[in-house]
Design an enzyme around this catalytic site. Structure first.
Site, PDB file in Angstrom:
ATOM      1  N   ASP A   9     -12.012 -11.100  35.664  1.00 38.57           N
ATOM      2  CA  ASP A   9     -12.965 -10.551  34.695  1.00 38.57           C
ATOM      3  C   ASP A   9     -12.562  -9.090  34.479  1.00 38.57           C
ATOM      4  O   ASP A   9     -11.697  -8.561  35.177  1.00 38.57           O
ATOM      5  CB  ASP A   9     -14.404 -10.659  35.236  1.00 38.57           C
ATOM      6  CG  ASP A   9     -15.428 -10.106  34.256  1.00 38.57           C
ATOM      7  OD1 ASP A   9     -15.325 -10.412  33.054  1.00 38.57           O
ATOM      8  OD2 ASP A   9     -16.319  -9.335  34.675  1.00 38.57           O
ATOM      9  N   TYR A  41     -13.894  -5.448  27.892  1.00 42.16           N
ATOM     10  CA  TYR A  41     -13.036  -6.268  27.029  1.00 42.16           C
ATOM     11  C   TYR A  41     -13.708  -6.535  25.676  1.00 42.16           C
ATOM     12  O   TYR A  41     -13.045  -6.772  24.685  1.00 42.16           O
ATOM     13  CB  TYR A  41     -12.794  -7.642  27.669  1.00 42.16           C
ATOM     14  CG  TYR A  41     -11.772  -7.712  28.779  1.00 42.16           C
ATOM     15  CD1 TYR A  41     -11.044  -6.594  29.201  1.00 42.16           C
ATOM     16  CD2 TYR A  41     -11.519  -8.929  29.407  1.00 42.16           C
ATOM     17  CE1 TYR A  41     -10.109  -6.700  30.217  1.00 42.16           C
ATOM     18  CE2 TYR A  41     -10.578  -9.046  30.419  1.00 42.16           C
ATOM     19  CZ  TYR A  41      -9.873  -7.930  30.826  1.00 42.16           C
ATOM     20  OH  TYR A  41      -8.951  -8.045  31.825  1.00 42.16           O
ATOM     21  N   GLY A  42     -15.030  -6.533  25.686  1.00 36.44           N
ATOM     22  CA  GLY A  42     -15.803  -7.075  24.563  1.00 36.44           C
ATOM     23  C   GLY A  42     -15.652  -6.351  23.242  1.00 36.44           C
ATOM     24  O   GLY A  42     -16.002  -6.871  22.195  1.00 36.44           O
ATOM     25  N   CYS A  72     -14.631 -14.777  32.555  1.00 38.19           N
ATOM     26  CA  CYS A  72     -14.883 -13.850  31.457  1.00 38.19           C
ATOM     27  C   CYS A  72     -14.957 -14.653  30.168  1.00 38.19           C
ATOM     28  O   CYS A  72     -13.975 -15.286  29.763  1.00 38.19           O
ATOM     29  CB  CYS A  72     -13.732 -12.847  31.397  1.00 38.19           C
ATOM     30  SG  CYS A  72     -13.708 -11.886  29.888  1.00 38.19           S
ATOM     31  N   ASN A  73     -16.112 -14.638  29.539  1.00 37.45           N
ATOM     32  CA  ASN A  73     -16.290 -15.402  28.294  1.00 37.45           C
ATOM     33  C   ASN A  73     -15.432 -14.874  27.153  1.00 37.45           C
ATOM     34  O   ASN A  73     -15.005 -15.630  26.285  1.00 37.45           O
ATOM     35  CB  ASN A  73     -17.755 -15.329  27.850  1.00 37.45           C
ATOM     36  CG  ASN A  73     -18.676 -16.058  28.787  1.00 37.45           C
ATOM     37  OD1 ASN A  73     -18.996 -17.213  28.571  1.00 37.45           O
ATOM     38  ND2 ASN A  73     -19.109 -15.398  29.852  1.00 37.45           N
ATOM     39  N   THR A  74     -15.210 -13.554  27.156  1.00 43.27           N
ATOM     40  CA  THR A  74     -14.437 -12.950  26.065  1.00 43.27           C
ATOM     41  C   THR A  74     -13.011 -13.511  26.071  1.00 43.27           C
ATOM     42  O   THR A  74     -12.476 -13.906  25.036  1.00 43.27           O
ATOM     43  CB  THR A  74     -14.442 -11.413  26.228  1.00 43.27           C
ATOM     44  OG1 THR A  74     -15.799 -10.979  26.347  1.00 43.27           O
ATOM     45  CG2 THR A  74     -13.792 -10.733  25.057  1.00 43.27           C
ATOM     46  N   GLU A 147     -21.974  -1.958  34.240  1.00 48.04           N
ATOM     47  CA  GLU A 147     -20.865  -1.419  35.035  1.00 48.04           C
ATOM     48  C   GLU A 147     -21.237  -0.067  35.650  1.00 48.04           C
ATOM     49  O   GLU A 147     -20.820   0.251  36.756  1.00 48.04           O
ATOM     50  CB  GLU A 147     -19.606  -1.272  34.176  1.00 48.04           C
ATOM     51  CG  GLU A 147     -18.900  -2.580  33.877  1.00 48.04           C
ATOM     52  CD  GLU A 147     -18.136  -3.162  35.077  1.00 48.04           C
ATOM     53  OE1 GLU A 147     -17.641  -2.396  35.924  1.00 48.04           O
ATOM     54  OE2 GLU A 147     -18.050  -4.406  35.158  1.00 48.04           O
ATOM     55  N   CYS A 179     -21.979 -13.940  28.611  1.00 46.67           N
ATOM     56  CA  CYS A 179     -21.071 -12.932  29.186  1.00 46.67           C
ATOM     57  C   CYS A 179     -21.384 -12.949  30.666  1.00 46.67           C
ATOM     58  O   CYS A 179     -22.561 -12.939  31.057  1.00 46.67           O
ATOM     59  CB  CYS A 179     -21.351 -11.549  28.592  1.00 46.67           C
ATOM     60  SG  CYS A 179     -20.560 -10.203  29.504  1.00 46.67           S
ATOM     61  N   HIS A 181     -21.337 -10.820  32.849  1.00 44.34           N
ATOM     62  CA  HIS A 181     -22.114  -9.686  33.370  1.00 44.34           C
ATOM     63  C   HIS A 181     -23.629  -9.937  33.263  1.00 44.34           C
ATOM     64  O   HIS A 181     -24.398  -9.346  34.010  1.00 44.34           O
ATOM     65  CB  HIS A 181     -21.798  -8.417  32.562  1.00 44.34           C
ATOM     66  CG  HIS A 181     -20.529  -7.730  32.949  1.00 44.34           C
ATOM     67  ND1 HIS A 181     -19.289  -8.209  32.625  1.00 44.34           N
ATOM     68  CD2 HIS A 181     -20.312  -6.577  33.648  1.00 44.34           C
ATOM     69  CE1 HIS A 181     -18.358  -7.377  33.076  1.00 44.34           C
ATOM     70  NE2 HIS A 181     -18.950  -6.385  33.700  1.00 44.34           N
TER      71      HIS A 181
HETATM   72  N1  DGL Z   1     -17.746 -10.306  31.577  1.00 45.31           N
HETATM   73  C1  DGL Z   1     -16.904 -10.527  30.462  1.00 45.31           C
HETATM   74  C2  DGL Z   1     -17.409 -11.620  29.560  1.00 45.31           C
HETATM   75  O1  DGL Z   1     -17.914 -12.590  30.101  1.00 45.31           O
HETATM   76  C3  DGL Z   1     -16.301  -9.308  29.814  1.00 45.31           C
HETATM   77  C4  DGL Z   1     -17.252  -8.288  29.326  1.00 45.31           C
HETATM   78  C5  DGL Z   1     -16.577  -7.030  28.835  1.00 45.31           C
HETATM   79  O2  DGL Z   1     -15.710  -6.498  29.531  1.00 45.31           O
HETATM   80  O3  DGL Z   1     -16.911  -6.584  27.727  1.00 45.31           O
HETATM   81  O4  DGL Z   1     -17.284 -11.593  28.370  1.00 45.31           O
END
Ligand code: DGL
Length: 267
Positions: A9, A41-42, A72-74, A147, A179, A181
């Site tokens: 992630d 990442y988003g 990580c869904n992204t 975060e 997500c 998080h």
């Molecule tokens: N936790 C990640 C997700 O599930 C990434 C979130 C991020 O870094 O923006 O998308």
């Protein structure tokens, strides 16, 4: 040989997936990579997310993982094919797992901007349940706040109210935490949603899908060190990440600083 699972992630979000896995399958051998150098990442482009996925999976491969969990869904929404092609081992993703958990006709999805733009949740849910209404809402401020550990500030509650409004206006019957998080602010979301709205954590379904590797028995996280067989790595500031991890894991893990194969920085 026992399976070794590689999870990754951008930061602490994947802990919610790691915990579900350990809860379900015991203290299995894992390596957890947090790409702290590039969180979040988003807000990145599909090209950047695919380049990052490429690097991360090459690195996981060197650790000889026997399965990859895209925590990580992204990445799942924009680069699952990259992960599958490079890893050459079974790959488990959150979006498909979530789609299999849907049992309502009107569903909201909270996710990063990149995930929402990909439309991947809508596509996968409607592929399994044609006609389901899927309302996707991006929540760009959540990951930076989670975060930074800013969980009890009024701004976070205000943002959550704002992000949930379109879903509540549409009278969704379930909300997917799209997500990894977001389960970390589960109690806040629970507080803001009507009691009859189901909150879906895709990691629960993903852990269940991993029965194919580990069998169906359920464990619990009460062992003195449930993370004994997990190697924690971060791409920057391992000490800071260990501190953050303490909040979520209930113990301070040893975190290794690692460099991914390609030095090409994707900003
Ligand atoms: N936790 C990640 C997700 O599930 C990434 C979130 C991020 O870094 O923006 O998308």
């Amino acid at each position: 040989m026992n399976p070794r699972i590689g999870l990754f992630d951008s930061g602490v979000g994947g802990f919610t997936v790691l915990k579900q896995l350990l809860q379900k399958h015991g203290d299995i051998s894992c390596v957890y990579l947090a790409d702290t150098a590039r969180v979040p990442y988003g807000n990145k482009s599909p090209k950047q997310i695919r380049t990052i996925a490429h690097e991360v999976v090459h690195w996981l491969k060197e650790d000889n993982v026997s399965a990859v969990v895209v925590a990580c869904n992204t990445t799942n929404s924009l680069a699952l094919d990259v992960v599958q092609n490079i890893s050459q081992v079974p790959v488990f993703g959150l979006i498909k797992a979530a789609a299999h958990m849907i049992d309502k006709d009107c569903v909201g999805v909270l996710a990063t901007s990149a995930t929402v733009k990909s439309n991947e949740y809508k596509k996968q849910i409607q592929a399994l349940r044609p006609g389901t209404i899927v309302i996707e809402q991006s929540c760009p401020a959540f990951v930076p706040m989670i975060e930074s550990g800013n969980l009890f500030v009024p701004e976070l509650r205000e943002l959550a109210i704002q992000y949930l409004k379109p879903l509540l206006d549409a009278r969704v019957q379930a909300v997917v935490l799209g997500c990894s998080h977001y389960p970390l602010i589960h109690s806040l979301l629970l507080d803001l949603l009507p009691p009859d709205v189901r909150i879906i954590d895709p990691a629960v379904g993903l852990a269940r899908q991993m029965d194919v590797l580990f069998g169906q028995s359920t464990h619990n996280l009460n062992s003195p060190n449930p993370f004994a067989n997990t190697r924690f790595c971060a791409t920057s500031d391992p000490e800071g990440f260990a501190q953050q991890a303490t909040t979520w894991l209930g113990q301070c893990p040893e975190v290794e600083l690692v460099t991914l194969r390609s030095k090409a920085y994707v900003s």
